[in-house]
Motif scaffolding. Structure first.
Motif, PDB file in Angstrom:
ATOM      1  N   ARG A 166       0.819  -1.209   0.000  1.00 22.35           N
ATOM      2  CA  ARG A 166       0.000   0.000   0.000  1.00 22.35           C
ATOM      3  C   ARG A 166       0.856   1.263   0.000  1.00 22.35           C
ATOM      4  NH1 ARG A 166      -4.718  -1.580   4.444  1.00 22.35           N
ATOM      5  NH2 ARG A 166      -5.930  -2.952   3.066  1.00 22.35           N
ATOM      6  N   LYS A 167       1.998   1.186   0.635  1.00 17.89           N
ATOM      7  CA  LYS A 167       2.870   2.357   0.709  1.00 17.89           C
ATOM      8  C   LYS A 167       3.751   2.510  -0.528  1.00 17.89           C
ATOM      9  CE  LYS A 167       3.217   2.107   5.752  1.00 17.89           C
ATOM     10  NZ  LYS A 167       4.116   1.850   6.900  1.00 17.89           N
ATOM     11  N   LEU A 168       3.846   1.459  -1.349  1.00 18.96           N
ATOM     12  CA  LEU A 168       4.757   1.485  -2.489  1.00 18.96           C
ATOM     13  C   LEU A 168       4.471   2.618  -3.475  1.00 18.96           C
ATOM     14  CD1 LEU A 168       7.121   0.157  -3.914  1.00 18.96           C
ATOM     15  CD2 LEU A 168       5.503  -1.394  -5.051  1.00 18.96           C
ATOM     16  N   PRO A 169       3.207   2.901  -3.865  1.00 17.90           N
ATOM     17  CA  PRO A 169       2.975   4.001  -4.817  1.00 17.90           C
ATOM     18  C   PRO A 169       3.463   5.352  -4.290  1.00 17.90           C
ATOM     19  CG  PRO A 169       1.045   2.585  -4.680  1.00 17.90           C
ATOM     20  CD  PRO A 169       1.970   2.152  -3.585  1.00 17.90           C
ATOM     21  N   CYS A 170       3.221   5.619  -3.003  1.00 24.43           N
ATOM     22  CA  CYS A 170       3.672   6.892  -2.428  1.00 24.43           C
ATOM     23  C   CYS A 170       5.194   6.953  -2.376  1.00 24.43           C
ATOM     24  CB  CYS A 170       3.089   7.075  -1.029  1.00 24.43           C
ATOM     25  SG  CYS A 170       1.305   7.333  -1.016  1.00 24.43           S
ATOM     26  N   ALA A 171       5.834   5.826  -2.034  1.00 22.42           N
ATOM     27  CA  ALA A 171       7.296   5.799  -1.988  1.00 22.42           C
ATOM     28  C   ALA A 171       7.882   6.010  -3.378  1.00 22.42           C
ATOM     29  CB  ALA A 171       7.770   4.468  -1.403  1.00 22.42           C
ATOM     30  N   TRP A 214      10.307   9.086  -4.686  1.00 23.09           N
ATOM     31  CA  TRP A 214      11.581   8.831  -5.371  1.00 23.09           C
ATOM     32  C   TRP A 214      11.635   9.571  -6.703  1.00 23.09           C
ATOM     33  CZ3 TRP A 214      13.525   6.975  -9.895  1.00 23.09           C
ATOM     34  CH2 TRP A 214      14.859   6.589  -9.892  1.00 23.09           C
ATOM     35  N   LEU A 215      10.540   9.514  -7.468  1.00 23.36           N
ATOM     36  CA  LEU A 215      10.510  10.190  -8.766  1.00 23.36           C
ATOM     37  C   LEU A 215      10.610  11.706  -8.594  1.00 23.36           C
ATOM     38  CD1 LEU A 215       7.756   8.136 -10.639  1.00 23.36           C
ATOM     39  CD2 LEU A 215      10.199   8.182 -11.144  1.00 23.36           C
ATOM     40  N   LEU A 216       9.918  12.249  -7.604  1.00 27.26           N
ATOM     41  CA  LEU A 216       9.970  13.685  -7.365  1.00 27.26           C
ATOM     42  C   LEU A 216      11.389  14.121  -7.010  1.00 27.26           C
ATOM     43  CD1 LEU A 216       8.567  16.423  -6.988  1.00 27.26           C
ATOM     44  CD2 LEU A 216       8.056  15.747  -4.636  1.00 27.26           C
ATOM     45  N   ALA A 217      12.073  13.334  -6.174  1.00 22.17           N
ATOM     46  CA  ALA A 217      13.432  13.699  -5.747  1.00 22.17           C
ATOM     47  C   ALA A 217      14.426  13.616  -6.891  1.00 22.17           C
ATOM     48  CB  ALA A 217      13.871  12.787  -4.600  1.00 22.17           C
ATOM     49  N   HIS A 218      14.316  12.583  -7.740  1.00 21.78           N
ATOM     50  CA  HIS A 218      15.332  12.340  -8.766  1.00 21.78           C
ATOM     51  C   HIS A 218      15.026  13.011 -10.099  1.00 21.78           C
ATOM     52  CE1 HIS A 218      16.406   9.268  -5.816  1.00 21.78           C
ATOM     53  NE2 HIS A 218      17.581   9.230  -6.395  1.00 21.78           N
ATOM     54  N   THR A 219      13.906  13.700 -10.197  1.00 26.90           N
ATOM     55  CA  THR A 219      13.600  14.440 -11.434  1.00 26.90           C
ATOM     56  C   THR A 219      13.531  15.932 -11.118  1.00 26.90           C
ATOM     57  OG1 THR A 219      11.227  14.001 -11.046  1.00 26.90           O
ATOM     58  CG2 THR A 219      12.406  12.518 -12.543  1.00 26.90           C
TER      59      THR A 219
END
Length: 560
Positions: A203-208, A212-217
């Motif tokens: 359940r937490k995977l989509p938010c994680a 990650w995408l927000l930080a690395h893009t």
């Protein structure tokens, strides 16, 4: 034939530095080949011939177009998908065009190689580069220890990817237990809630993944805009000019340092020991801001003040490889400090770390990890990234931004700084538009205030509390020098008494922080001592965030 192939595959050459013949410098009345402040001692030039010049232009244009297409590719793919153009019947002809274009560019590269092959300057450069890679001898690699002498590759400025490695993080043996990453302070775990086990993790995977995408893009590029290649290409002429100035006027030597994660760090050292000025015996390691390069950055401040200087570029900046994230930043800083200690052989107390803006993260990490260093100067730096990130991103993203920063971009400067026992000086810009959370004129919202308060509260918890804390806050929030003077007049610190109290507590061997000093003091005495300590740890500079600190304003941190 081998030499021709080397010219085809060789790096781009930008400048060739040649010593001037003996005699007075042009425009000078005395002898010698120029001084640090006067006429450059060397000439800089590289004149590519017609074929090389034109093919270089074609390949440079292709590289710029490739960079633009890389950043625009997500939007382009989305557009083509919505128009129904991502089909095999459309993709196959496009791939054929791409392959044809690649072959044409390969042919252009071969023509450029022919142009280089006919240029004696480039052939001489390739010979020096091949000798350096082949032998690794003292004649072709740097010797930064006395007596100083100019290395062959130091006569050239070229694409740094081809520069041989001068120093490895493990040159003196395995470091950090052989780990490929230096230790960072761990973020406290978030309180557990909701479902546990496999189902909770799913359940937490989509938010994680979103964090990650927000930080690395978006996050990484907003935090370190200097890593964007298009910006670096636009700045290239200025960077080359700045690098030539460091080499030609100040005798700088460019070096490549290999960090424990495999990133190659582009660095420049100006060693002034043995020149008669005692300031040259102190090495200032400079940590640049989020769009700063050592070629045109804060290196100039201590350099023009007379100190020895070691500047370096963040991972992904200039000639450095990698991407700028907290872990890679700390790895890079580790090899820079090791180079200063093990190769340059500066004593730890003679090394001061000077950081501007976001460089405060690597500077405080170095101070925390190498506590024997002689001092730390933080210019226009902040205590924590979260309040500044919340300032520029939508309020509705508050929870997402906070968690993303804590997990992937945690620049916890104050936490690291409080683990350092040595002298510290903070330089606060009174018109800072970047690290204030409201407006540039609201000096009370400058995050440098929070950095100072956290440091003083950690080191002197009994002094900077209650009355002392209120006095320091009032002094920090004073918007003008007149208002600050008014605060000081109401509870003017007796400098002599304050020094005596501090020295009495420290004794011959100063105990580690935090100190218990202040329990036996009256409220008025605590106010005086707190204001005295704040004045010694903070220097105001009437300027905005990006105004260079003048050399006359640079000073080493206060110490008992």
């Amino acid at each position: 034939m081998a030499k021709l192939l080397s010219c085809v595959l060789g790096p781009r050459l930008y400048r060739v530095h040649r010593p001037r013949p003996p005699g007075p410098a042009p425009g000078s009345g005395g002898g010698g080949g120029g001084t640090e402040r006067g006429e450059p001692a060397w000439d800089s030039y590289y004149q590519p011939r017609g074929l090389e010049k034109h093919t270089d232009s074609v390949l440079a244009l292709a590289s710029v177009l490739w960079s633009i297409s890389y950043y625009a590719s997500p939007l382009a793919v989305l557009y083509l998908y919505r128009k129904g153009l991502l089909t095999m019947s459309r993709v196959v002809p496009l791939s054929h065009c791409a392959a044809t274009l690649g072959l044409l560019l390969a042919g252009v590269a071969c023509l450029r190689g022919l142009g280089r092959w006919s240029n004696p300057q480039y052939v001489e450069f390739i010979a020096a580069l091949e000798e350096s890679h082949r032998s690794g001898s003292a004649e072709s690699k740097a010797s930064l220890l006395p007596p100083p002498h100019q290395r062959k590759l130091g006569l050239y400025t070229f694409d740094f990817r081809s520069w041989p490695v001068d120093f490895r993080w493990d040159s003196a043996g395995p470091a950090w237990g052989g780990s490929r990453a230096v230790p960072l302070l761990q973020t406290p775990p978030r309180p557990r809630g909701g479902s546990r086990g496999l189902l909770g993790a799913l359940r937490k995977l989509p938010c994680a993944l979103a964090r990650w995408l927000l930080a690395h893009t978006l996050g990484r590029r907003m935090l370190f805009p200097g890593s964007v290649r298009l910006l670096q290409r636009a700045l290239l002429p200025a960077l080359l000019q700045g690098q030539a100035r460091l080499i030609e006027q100040f005798g700088g030597q460019r070096v490549k340092l290999l960090a424990c994660d495999g990133n190659e760090i582009d660095a420049m050292v100006i060693d002034r020991r043995g020149r008669g000025d005692p300031r040259g015996d102190t090495l200032v390691i400079c940590c640049e801001g989020n769009a700063g390069f050592y070629e045109v950055g804060c290196v100039s401040t201590p350099l023009e003040a007379g100190y020895s200087v070691l500047g370096w570029n963040h991972p992904g900046f200039g000639g450095s490889t990698g991407v700028p994230l907290p872990q890679s930043e700390a790895n890079a800083m580790d090899v820079v400090v090791r180079f200063a200690l093990q190769q340059l052989r500066f004593p730890p107390p003679s090394i001061v770390v000077y950081a501007w803006s976001i460089g405060g993260f690597t500077a405080t990490w170095a101070a925390m990890s190498y506590p024997e260093l002689g001092g730390l100067v933080l210019d226009a730096s902040f205590d924590d990234l979260v309040p500044l990130a919340l300032k520029v991103l939508p309020r509705s993203w508050r929870e997402l931004v906070t968690q993303t920063v804590r997990e992937h971009l945690n620049l916890n400067n104050a936490e690291q700084l409080c683990r350092y026992q040595g002298p510290v000086l903070l330089v606060r810009r009174t018109k800072d538009e970047i690290i204030t959370t409201t407006t540039p004129d609201d000096i009370a919202s400058n995050r440098g205030n929070d950095l100072l308060l956290k440091l003083l509260q950690h080191r002197y918890p009994k002094v900077v509390a209650e009355e002392g804390l209120r006095a320091v806050r009032e002094w920090l929030e004073a918007a003008t020098p007149e208002e600050q003077s008014s605060v000081l007049r109401r509870c003017a610190p007796d400098e002599r008494w304050c020094r005596e109290r501090l020295r009495e507590w420290a004794g011959d061997r100063a105990p580690p922080f935090p100190w218990g000093l202040g329990e036996d003091l009256s409220p008025a005495q605590r106010q005086q001592l707190a204001l005295y300590l704040a004045q010694q740890h903070l220097q105001n500079f009437e300027a905005s965030h990006c105004t260079p600190l003048p050399p006359q304003a640079f000073r080493l941190p206060w110490a008992l």
